[in-house]
Design an enzyme around this catalytic site. Structure first.
Site, PDB file in Angstrom:
ATOM      1  N   ASP A   1      35.223  63.838  31.037  1.00 58.25           N
ATOM      2  CA  ASP A   1      35.431  65.107  31.690  1.00 58.25           C
ATOM      3  C   ASP A   1      35.125  64.897  33.164  1.00 58.25           C
ATOM      4  O   ASP A   1      34.469  63.929  33.528  1.00 58.25           O
ATOM      5  CB  ASP A   1      34.459  66.099  31.048  1.00 58.25           C
TER       6      ASP A   1
ATOM      7  N   ARG B   1      44.696  69.562  34.632  1.00 58.77           N
ATOM      8  CA  ARG B   1      45.184  70.828  34.108  1.00 58.77           C
ATOM      9  C   ARG B   1      45.243  70.811  32.584  1.00 58.77           C
ATOM     10  O   ARG B   1      46.240  71.169  31.978  1.00 58.77           O
ATOM     11  CB  ARG B   1      46.581  71.136  34.660  1.00 58.77           C
TER      12      ARG B   1
END
Lengths: 970, 286
Positions: free
Chosen positions: A190, A574
């Protein structure tokens, strides 16, 4: 979507019907406030509740080692069954002559004779199964579990992985996956909170093209009195001043930050830092950063009181604005606005939002300058926001308010209407400026990523951020290097061409260099090689993943995977949380079944963490969901490096050796039994005594390997950390491949053959005692067993690189235990046993000279091929690990030349290494040194009952040969 | 080493080939042989059997150690492992089991032929079993008096034995369960071809060798049938050093392994010199 009706019955009146919809829904945690009672209907219960629907069954994660272990086990099961079958068949072939089946001296009992032949054969088969069942290392599972369980503590105990800021060390939620950490091929990470600190800091603002940098840090101290503005451009004119103030006010007002008085600050500080005595709380860390940044520029947001926002301006004057409307933030508009009424009665609309949503709505302002600035900031990895305003007349405002009110009250399509109204209101802005907020990289994130890439691990960044920001972060953390050729697979590109063409173009570019890529796959670090970075966004990904009617989606997937496989780094921006999991799954299920690792800190990473083979949570700011759902939790991203490169590597090396060793030791154990069947008429006679059979795996050989499994460090931890490329040596389950497995098995078989036939020739037709008395079958078995225990333990000693006193204690201790046990077991007539076959067998054996010589010889011979293989492989085809081992030994030698104490301080090098002469240069020497070293141990074990070395000329001469042969080379 | 099975028709023992247990008087035969060298130190006399599976599972377990240890209850109620040699005509067998039942019962006597006169050579029958076996592991049953006959009251002899266990020898400390021939037999051999110590021939004085080179004859009371299972019987005379008997295996093995080690040492040294430098130089870029 729930639609219903509720009928409320008053006493015998007509029921009143009320509509029920989603707006009537009471969610979990709602509190009853302004009414005494409500009527409620329970809808969505049990498995239909949102909680249950979101609950994802945590599937059992099993490591690759475990899987290959099970495969090996099946192989051994086959070996076991075939052994039993062979012996049963041979038994009946052999017994076909009646004098063999039942010679006069050994007759069967009556019931035995009458038994059905097939039943008998089946019983025999089962008896062989029982006899050979020790080949299945049942105790291995126990040992592996213990090793994993205890081994996981080493991770939690690691002080280097303890984070002092948060006071937390790593957490291990499962102990099953330790070795998987050494097998990682893909890391999915992440961005926010993982690569970056999720600690926003206001960096600069740009007003009308003039850049302001809050000059916050002077000698490490925050200076509040100075104006804190460093003018980079020429000072603005009068109108500029006005705009500037408007900008700051806009930032001060346009947010949803709440103020909480900070009680924890003590009184003295409060006086001094009166401006900072409160804490801003907001759902978005960006807003907090902005408000705090503005505070440093002189405008302090005090509080929201009775719909009046109070701010303290630079002259310490209180300004009050009436908050009229908040057009709250949503991710579609990607902006928010407030309408405020200043004390002078002017009504302003301030809007703050992403550049892409603000610029189209601007009608005046220095758009070009600001846009260029924003883009530059975005490239630097800063999060940018644009600020614009609009002055509203009272009439305009009342119109807007009316529209808003209508939209808000609408029962149908409320959101759509609201959006329309927002659209109407938020237009014709005057651009004020832009801000830039930095999300700092976590410390050593770049270093970690670089190391992981060097270790042959592919790092993918999956983030919800926009492409430019994410790409900038990737550059900052060296995921993309300057020479990386970036391939883009984004919506924008797909709009231009069809997805099909884009994919094929990309694959062509990638595959063109594929030739060179395969040539130096091992030199992924070499600068001349073109490496690729791929950027893909969520929309494009969903296009690829979307199943097609014509069934060509599989093709796209394959193509996409092909591209990804050839890229050294991939950035997916995204991404929705579910898409993250989708990507992980895609890679996980691809052809090579690579081992994946997902790391993240937030709740949106949980699905990905659960999906990957190994899920790592960061104990970070965004709560603990990730840490709780993960297999391992670490405080910082940088700890990943040590976790994979050091701990993972160790765990893998340890467990693979443990597994192989267990199979080896059981082959050594049982194969002589198998051979013995050929000499005892296939009668299932055991070679070893029952006690030995039972205790072999439990106590004679279990502890050294368990300790090895816990303590082994074939290369020092520092070296592993320094040389990430060593990770490649164990990648793809390298130590548990079939080649290694077969090598170990054959080594076991060879050793077993040596034990058995060595003892066989020793006993056959000769007298091995000095008083002429003969030995029986139990002595034979004991001799084989003694050789077996010593060989197996010394083999482990040969493999051990990291010696501590515990290792010494365990290895020599378990040998001593074996001797003591045997002496005791044979030393007493055990009253509770109905057989005394071991009585004095061991002692009698030890009193025989040839038995001693035989034991030493057999141990030497059975260890010889392994030593030989090691030395040869090291010399001729050294792996990187071994080269490092040599090098570190070099260093050690140099150190010990200068400071003899060094080797005392570091127990990790063999004592023989330390004490040896500096002339010894390489490993081959040290190996041989070790060889002679432990042969020396054997010597010393020999009590000098007989001065054996000078009488039996054959053996002693041979021995002297062997000794001198080794010594000359040393 | 003399094979006296008598399978060949020319062998003097051929006539006894199909002898059975209960042949009385025993079939006897004599084999003459010549010793090429004299035996200087103590000589050990062995009998060897081949193709005899003393290590068969059914055979190995067919004994009762507590009975042999002199336990009175086991004496009268032997362990089930002894089946089918546990009881005979409702009387417990002492010693029970297949091992005891099939005890070797040939008698061997050695004569020196010197100018056609046969001088018997003294064969000592004590000291052939392990000391611990004789004194600890094997014990006669205890009871009133030392009369073994009464102590073994209520038991019967093994089926194949001509005499009960208390008549194995005339000397009381070598009779019953502690008869050394019996103890030697009870230690089951590891391999189907084995030998067991039968007698000792001690050196009488330092001037003469124990057995001079010359002609000898071996008198055999041939009781033990081996032909039915293709077995062979041998008599072996051997001297023993502290290292045990002649053992070519160890010597050859040590020489082989020693030379292999030496050879490998040289080869590895060469390899090391050839490749060692390459390795050390390759280290540095890492």
């Amino acid at each position: 979507r729930f639609v219903g009706r509720i009928n409320v019955y008053h006493d015998r009146n007509e029921p009143t019907a009320r509509p029920l919809g989603s707006e009537n829904l009471l969610l979990r945690g709602a509190t009853l406030k302004n009414t005494e009672k409500i009527f409620g209907v329970a809808i969505y219960t049990g498995m239909e509740t949102k909680m249950a629907l979101n609950y994802q069954a945590k599937s059992q994660k099993r490591s690759a080692v475990e899987k290959s272990m099970n495969v090996f086990l099946i192989v051994y099961l086959c070996i076991l069954i075939s052994k039993a079958l062979i012996n049963t068949v041979l038994k009946y072939v052999w017994q076909s002559e009646p004098f063999r089946d039942e010679p006069w001296y050994n007759q069967k009992t009556e019931p035995e004779r009458k038994r059905n032949l097939f039943l008998q054969a089946f019983t025999d088969f089962l008896a062989f199964m029982v006899l050979f069942n020790y080949i299945i290392p049942v105790s291995m599972y126990v040992t592996v579990e213990m090793q994993k369980f205890l081994g996981s503590y080493f991770l939690t105990w690691d002080e280097e992985m303890f984070d002092e800021d948060t006071g937390e060390g790593p957490l291990v939620n499962t102990s099953d996956l330790n070795e998987e950490l050494g097998q990682i091929e893909y890391v999915f990470t992440d961005k926010t909170g993982t690569l970056t600190e999720n600690n926003m800091e206001f960096v600069e603002c740009c007003i009308e093209g003039h850049v302001y940098v809050p000059h916050v840090i002077c000698n490490g101290q925050i200076l509040h009195n100075c104006t804190g503005i460093d003018m980079i451009d020429s000072s603005p004119g009068g109108s500029g001043k006005e705009r500037e103030e408007l900008f700051f006010r806009a930032l001060c007002l346009c947010h949803t930050v709440q103020v909480k008085d900070d009680d924890s600050v003590d009184g003295l500080k409060k006086n001094q830092l009166s401006r900072r005595s409160c804490i801003y709380i907001s759902s978005s860390p960006d807003e907090v950063a902005l408000v705090e940044g503005i505070q440093r520029l002189g405008y302090t947001y005090l509080r929201l009181k009775d719909n009046f926002m109070e701010i303290l301006n630079r002259e310490n004057n209180l300004e009050k604005f009436e908050l009229l409307e908040v057009l709250s933030f949503d991710s579609v508009r990607r902006r928010m606005s407030v309408i405020v009424k200043s004390s002078t009665g002017d009504i302003f609309l301030f809007c703050k939002g992403a550049d892409s949503s603000i610029f189209p709505r601007v009608k005046e302002g220095k758009i070009d300058q600001i846009r260029s600035r924003v883009e530059r900031n975005a490239v630097e990895g800063l999060r940018t926001l644009c600020v614009a305003y609009k002055k509203l007349t009272a009439e305009e405002y009342s119109n807007a308010q009316k529209l808003l009110q209508n939209a808000k009250l609408a029962l149908q399509d409320r959101e759509k209407k609201l959006a329309e109204v927002y659209e109407k209101i938020e237009r014709d802005f005057i651009l004020l400026g832009a801000t830039a907020v930095e999300d700092r990289l976590q410390e050593k994130a770049a270093d970690t990523i670089e190391a992981l890439q060097k270790a042959g691990i592919k790092v993918w960044v999956l983030t919800g951020d926009k492409m430019e920001t994410a790409a900038a972060t990737c550059y900052a953390c060296k995921l993309f290097r300057r020479n990386t050729q970036i391939l883009e697979l984004t919506t924008k590109k797909i709009e231009e061409q069809s997805l099909h063409d884009v994919l094929f173009d990309l694959s062509k570019t990638v595959l063109r260099h594929n030739g060179s890529l395969t040539r130096d796959t091992f030199s992924g670090l070499s600068t001349d090689m073109q490496d690729y970075g791929l950027i893909i966004d969520g929309a494009a990904l969903s296009l690829i993943m979307k199943p097609r009617q014509d069934g060509s989606s599989a093709n796209y997937r394959e193509l996409f995977l092909e591209i990804c496989r050839n890229c050294s780094a991939v950035l997916c921006c995204r991404m929705a949380p579910l898409q993250k999991a989708q990507i992980v799954k895609l890679i996980k299920l691809s052809k090579e079944h690579p081992i994946t690792l997902a790391i993240g800190d937030g709740a949106n990473d949980v699905s990905m963490i659960l999906e990957a083979h190994v899920g790592i949570g960061i104990i970070g700011k965004e709560g603990r969901q990730a840490a709780r759902n993960s297999d391992y939790a670490i405080p910082k991203f940088k700890h990943l490096k040590k976790m994979l490169l050091v701990h993972g590597h160790f765990y893998y090396v340890r467990i693979s050796e443990l597994v192989q060793y267990f199979f080896y030791k059981n082959v050594c154990f049982i194969f002589p039994q198998f051979l013995y069947q050929f000499f005892c008429g296939f009668s299932q006679q055991t070679l070893y005594d029952t006690a030995y059979l039972t205790l072999y795996n439990i106590s004679f050989t279990s502890l050294p390997i368990l300790l090895y499994g816990l303590m082994e460090q074939h290369v020092s931890a520092d070296t592993l950390k320094r040389e990430p490329s060593l990770y490649r040596d164990v990648a793809k389950n390298a130590l548990l491949r079939w080649r290694a497995f077969i090598y170990w098995t054959f080594l076991g078989v060879f050793d077993a053959v040596v034990f058995f036939f060595g003892a066989y020739f020793l006993f056959e037709n000769t007298i091995v005692t000095s008083n002429g008395q003969m030995f029986g079958n139990w002595t034979f078995g004991t001799l084989v067993f003694t050789v077996l225990v010593f060989t197996v333990t010394l083999k482990l000693a040969l493999d051990t690189h990291y010696w501590t006193w515990i290792n010494h204690f365990m290895i020599w201790g378990s040998l001593a235990f074996y001797i003591i046990f045997s002496l005791l077991w044979g030393g007493i007539i055990w009253p509770f046993l109905n057989y005394q076959r071991m009585y004095y067998v061991f002692m009698q054996m030890l009193s025989s000279g040839p038995a001693w010589l035989g034991i030493i010889l057999l141990i030497t011979v059975s260890l010889l091929p392994d030593v030989l293989k090691k030395v040869l492989c090291r010399q001729l085809w050294p792996t990187a690990t071994e080269r490092i081992q040599n090098a570190s030994r070099h260093c050690q030698e140099h150190i010990s030349e200068f400071t003899p104490l060094a080797c005392l301080k570091s127990p990790r090098y063999r004592s023989s290494d330390c004490s040896s002469s500096p002339a010894r240069r390489s490993n081959s020497h040290s190996k041989k040194m070790m060889f002679t070293h432990w042969r020396g141990v054997d010597y010393s074990v020999l009590p000098s009952v007989f001065g054996y070395s000078n009488k039996h000329c054959h053996s002693s001469a041979g021995y002297r040969y062997s000794g001198s042969g080794l010594e000359t080379s040393v | 080493q003399i094979d006296y099975t008598g399978t060949e028709p020319s062998s003097p023992c051929n006539k006894c080939l199909n002898v059975s247990w209960d042949s009385t008087p025993p079939c006897t035969c004599t084999i003459n042989f010549t010793l090429e060298h004299s035996f200087e130190s103590n000589v050990f006399m062995y009998y060897g059997l081949s193709n005899f599976y003393q290590n068969h599972r059914r055979y190995v377990k067919s004994r009762d150690d507590s009975q042999l240890n002199g336990d009175n209850s086991s004496l009268l109620n032997p362990s089930k492992e002894c089946e089918p040699y546990r009881t005979n005509e409702d009387k417990p067998i002492a010693p029970c089991g297949a091992i005891a039942n099939s005890m070797f019962n040939d008698t061997l006597e050695l004569y020196r032929i010197d100018n056609d006169t046969r001088t018997p050579i003294t064969l000592i029958k004590k000291g052939i079993a392990w000391w611990t076996d004789k004194n600890v592991k094997f014990r006669n049953p205890t009871g009133d008096g030392n009369n073994l006959t009464s102590l073994f009251q209520g038991t019967t002899k093994p089926v194949n034995w001509p005499k009960p266990v208390y008549m194995l020898d005339s000397e009381p400390d070598n009779n019953g369960f502690i008869n050394e021939d019996f103890i030697v037999w009870m230690r089951t051999a590891a391999l189907p071809t084995f030998r067991k110590l039968y007698r000792l021939i001690e050196r009488k004085n330092n001037l003469q060798p124990t057995l001079q080179a010359g002609r000898y004859s071996l008198d055999i009371a041939y009781n033990y049938p081996v032909h039915s299972f293709d077995g062979r019987k041998r008599m072996i005379l051997s001297t023993i050093s502290w290292m045990g008997g002649k053992n070519p295996f160890l010597g050859i093995a040590y020489i082989t392994v020693g030379s292999i080690c030496f050879f490998l040492g040289v080869v590895l040294l060469i390899i090391h010199h050839k490749y060692g430098n390459r390795n050390t130089s390759a280290d540095i870029p890492n």
